[in-house]
Design an enzyme around this catalytic site. Structure first.
Site, PDB file in Angstrom:
ATOM      1  N   HIS A  18      45.967  36.754  56.098  1.00  0.00           N
ATOM      2  CA  HIS A  18      44.556  37.010  55.791  1.00  0.00           C
ATOM      3  C   HIS A  18      43.985  35.750  55.152  1.00  0.00           C
ATOM      4  O   HIS A  18      44.626  35.114  54.325  1.00  0.00           O
ATOM      5  CB  HIS A  18      44.449  38.205  54.841  1.00  0.00           C
ATOM      6  CG  HIS A  18      43.074  38.396  54.280  1.00  0.00           C
ATOM      7  ND1 HIS A  18      41.954  38.411  55.074  1.00  0.00           N
ATOM      8  CD2 HIS A  18      42.632  38.568  53.003  1.00  0.00           C
ATOM      9  CE1 HIS A  18      40.882  38.586  54.317  1.00  0.00           C
ATOM     10  NE2 HIS A  18      41.267  38.678  53.051  1.00  0.00           N
TER      11      HIS A  18
ATOM     12  N   CYS B 100      40.269  44.341  53.595  1.00  0.00           N
ATOM     13  CA  CYS B 100      40.836  43.124  54.209  1.00  0.00           C
ATOM     14  C   CYS B 100      42.187  43.375  54.883  1.00  0.00           C
ATOM     15  O   CYS B 100      42.653  42.543  55.662  1.00  0.00           O
ATOM     16  CB  CYS B 100      40.962  42.011  53.175  1.00  0.00           C
ATOM     17  SG  CYS B 100      39.383  41.571  52.442  1.00  0.00           S
TER      18      CYS B 100
ATOM     19  N   ASN C 199      36.134  34.129  54.033  1.00  0.00           N
ATOM     20  CA  ASN C 199      36.866  35.400  54.057  1.00  0.00           C
ATOM     21  C   ASN C 199      36.066  36.405  54.885  1.00  0.00           C
ATOM     22  O   ASN C 199      35.002  36.841  54.459  1.00  0.00           O
ATOM     23  CB  ASN C 199      37.044  35.883  52.613  1.00  0.00           C
ATOM     24  CG  ASN C 199      37.817  37.190  52.528  1.00  0.00           C
ATOM     25  OD1 ASN C 199      38.031  37.862  53.533  1.00  0.00           O
ATOM     26  ND2 ASN C 199      38.220  37.550  51.315  1.00  0.00           N
TER      27      ASN C 199
HETATM   28  O1  UT7 Z   1      40.037  39.349  50.580  1.00  0.00           O
HETATM   29  C1  UT7 Z   1      40.484  40.194  49.591  1.00  0.00           C
HETATM   30  C2  UT7 Z   1      41.287  39.502  48.614  1.00  0.00           C
HETATM   31  N1  UT7 Z   1      40.509  38.555  47.859  1.00  0.00           N
HETATM   32  C3  UT7 Z   1      41.100  37.532  47.344  1.00  0.00           C
HETATM   33  O2  UT7 Z   1      42.251  37.367  47.566  1.00  0.00           O
HETATM   34  C4  UT7 Z   1      40.336  36.623  46.417  1.00  0.00           C
HETATM   35  C5  UT7 Z   1      41.159  36.360  45.198  1.00  0.00           C
HETATM   36  N2  UT7 Z   1      40.559  35.531  44.182  1.00  0.00           N
HETATM   37  C6  UT7 Z   1      40.223  34.228  44.396  1.00  0.00           C
HETATM   38  O3  UT7 Z   1      40.329  33.721  45.501  1.00  0.00           O
HETATM   39  C7  UT7 Z   1      39.789  33.408  43.203  1.00  0.00           C
HETATM   40  O4  UT7 Z   1      40.049  34.126  42.026  1.00  0.00           O
HETATM   41  C8  UT7 Z   1      38.283  33.005  43.220  1.00  0.00           C
HETATM   42  C9  UT7 Z   1      38.073  31.964  44.304  1.00  0.00           C
HETATM   43  C10 UT7 Z   1      37.431  34.220  43.488  1.00  0.00           C
HETATM   44  C11 UT7 Z   1      37.896  32.378  41.893  1.00  0.00           C
HETATM   45  O5  UT7 Z   1      38.713  31.263  41.607  1.00  0.00           O
HETATM   46  P1  UT7 Z   1      39.357  31.095  40.153  1.00  0.00           P
HETATM   47  O6  UT7 Z   1      40.091  29.840  40.173  1.00  0.00           O
HETATM   48  O7  UT7 Z   1      40.129  32.370  39.909  1.00  0.00           O
HETATM   49  O8  UT7 Z   1      38.086  30.941  39.254  1.00  0.00           O
HETATM   50  P2  UT7 Z   1      37.622  31.861  38.034  1.00  0.00           P
HETATM   51  O9  UT7 Z   1      37.114  33.166  38.547  1.00  0.00           O
HETATM   52  O10 UT7 Z   1      38.692  31.887  37.009  1.00  0.00           O
HETATM   53  O11 UT7 Z   1      36.393  31.016  37.504  1.00  0.00           O
HETATM   54  C12 UT7 Z   1      36.596  29.744  36.915  1.00  0.00           C
HETATM   55  C13 UT7 Z   1      35.243  29.201  36.491  1.00  0.00           C
HETATM   56  C14 UT7 Z   1      34.414  30.151  35.646  1.00  0.00           C
HETATM   57  O12 UT7 Z   1      33.755  29.379  34.675  1.00  0.00           O
HETATM   58  P3  UT7 Z   1      34.299  29.347  33.168  1.00  0.00           P
HETATM   59  O13 UT7 Z   1      34.251  30.786  32.710  1.00  0.00           O
HETATM   60  O14 UT7 Z   1      35.692  28.817  33.251  1.00  0.00           O
HETATM   61  O15 UT7 Z   1      33.316  28.445  32.496  1.00  0.00           O
HETATM   62  C15 UT7 Z   1      33.390  30.692  36.611  1.00  0.00           C
HETATM   63  O16 UT7 Z   1      32.188  31.058  35.991  1.00  0.00           O
HETATM   64  O17 UT7 Z   1      34.462  28.899  37.646  1.00  0.00           O
HETATM   65  C16 UT7 Z   1      33.166  29.504  37.509  1.00  0.00           C
HETATM   66  N3  UT7 Z   1      32.687  29.877  38.857  1.00  0.00           N
HETATM   67  C17 UT7 Z   1      32.013  29.024  39.629  1.00  0.00           C
HETATM   68  N4  UT7 Z   1      31.591  27.743  39.436  1.00  0.00           N
HETATM   69  C18 UT7 Z   1      30.945  27.148  40.442  1.00  0.00           C
HETATM   70  C19 UT7 Z   1      32.849  31.041  39.508  1.00  0.00           C
HETATM   71  N5  UT7 Z   1      32.283  30.968  40.727  1.00  0.00           N
HETATM   72  C20 UT7 Z   1      31.753  29.709  40.820  1.00  0.00           C
HETATM   73  C21 UT7 Z   1      31.062  29.033  41.827  1.00  0.00           C
HETATM   74  N6  UT7 Z   1      30.672  27.767  41.610  1.00  0.00           N
HETATM   75  N7  UT7 Z   1      30.774  29.612  43.028  1.00  0.00           N
END
Ligand code: UT7
Length: 319
Positions: A246, A113, A276
């Protein structure tokens, strides 16, 4: 001597994949995706569309906007994570598709990225040194090919597209400084581990991301590298007219803007409509804002990105 952006172009594949479409594919919701990422829709390349095809459309628009003839291009650099083939480079393929075969140097840069920032910085060095006069710098991705469409933690995040700029060696101020970083020890948290070996793919060919870990690093390093770029030029946030970050997650973009005390009105945001697009996201955002007439001549722009590697970087420039 400087290098200056004199034209931009971009291209998005026709097919749009909405959050509602994704609700029918995996256990997710429009509400979750918008709240956690800011993404509403993304574009997906057609079956036969390659990174070089998207790059070709974006490049033609950038060259037209630059108002130069095709054969004035003497360097082609492509940033991509989803190259057409293992080799040759997508830049070499693009060079040929443009009708510039055997006319100029062409190579790829791979920094995921952060790829466009690395590529633009590389082109800047060549132009400033007097080695070349006009560089075509492209970020292009067909990330949809390396996404596991059953994995809700990644498949809602990414999209396809391409953005391009023409950079000209000039006495007038353009790129003021570039700042590149990498911490390879962090490579497992964001990767496609698969490799081609003896006719087979060994390891997963899909994107793996530890979202939380990447999120925390991203917010920190983007603030640090922005401060570094401003400090190197004796500037403060009040000197920045536009932040072109980005486009991974609106929460990361807003956190960076907040840490730098930048009003969101001065931040270019496309993540809602593009998702993204990795190396393509910054030039796509740049082109969209440029065509909307957001940038005035002499404006100060801060471009910054973070991605797999972990890599990160920033470029400060005069429009
Ligand atoms: O481009 C390169 C750089 N990349 C980035 O900068 C991305 C960086 N990371 C992020 O943008 C975020 O961490 C994400 C968008 C990927 C995830 O958001 P988050 O707020 O960090 O969520 P999480 O991974 O902590 O997940 C929270 C919950 C989990 O459930 P539990 O364990 O709390 O019950 C996941 O299983 O959300 C759940 N979850 C979803 N639920 C519905 C994960 N993906 C989904 C989904 N739909 N698509």
């Amino acid at each position: 001597m400087y290098s200056r952006i004199i034209g931009t172009g971009s291209h998005l594949p026709e097919k749009v994949l909405s959050n509602q479409d994704l609700e029918r594919m995996v256990d997710t919701s429009h509400e979750w995706i918008v709240t956690r990422t800011g993404i509403v829709e993304r574009h997906i390349a057609g079956e036969n569309e390659l990174a070089s095809d998207l790059a070709l459309h974006a490049s033609r628009k950038a060259i037209e906007a630059a108002g130069i003839s095709l054969n004035e291009i003497d360097l082609v650099i492509v940033a991509t994570t989803t190259s057409d083939m293992l080799f040759p480079s997508t830049a070499a393929i693009l060079q040929s598709k443009l009708g510039l075969a055997n006319h100029c140097a062409a190579f790829d840069v791979q920094a995921v990225c952060t790829g466009f920032i690395y590529a633009l910085s590389t082109a800047d060095c060549y132009l400033k040194s007097g080695r070349y006069r006009h560089a075509l710098v492209v970020g292009t991705e067909v990330l949809s090919r390396i996404i596991d469409w059953t994995d809700r933690s990644t498949c809602v995040l990414f999209g396809d597209g391409a953005g391009a700029v023409v950079l000209k060696a000039d006495s007038e101020a353009g790129i003021l400084s570039s700042h590149l970083h990498a911490d390879g020890s962090q490579n497992p948290i964001l990767a496609v581990p698969g490799r081609v070996c003896n006719g087979k793919i060994e390891g997963s060919p899909f994107v793996y991301m530890s979202g939380n870990a990447v999120f925390k690093i991203a917010v920190n390093v983007l603030e640090q590298v922005a401060e570094e770029a401003m400090h190197a030029n004796g500037m403060t946030p009040s000197d920045i007219d536009w932040l072109v970050p980005h486009q991974a997650n609106i929460r990361i973009i807003e956190a960076t803007a907040k840490k730098l005390s930048l009003d969101m009105a001065r931040v270019v945001v496309t993540v809602d409509r593009h998702g993204n697009t990795s190396a393509a996201s910054i030039p796509l955002a740049l082109d969209e804002a440029a065509r909307e007439g957001k940038f005035k001549k002499g404006d100060t722009l801060l471009l910054e990105g973070v991605g797999g590697g972990i890599t990160w970087g920033a470029i400060l420039l005069k429009w």
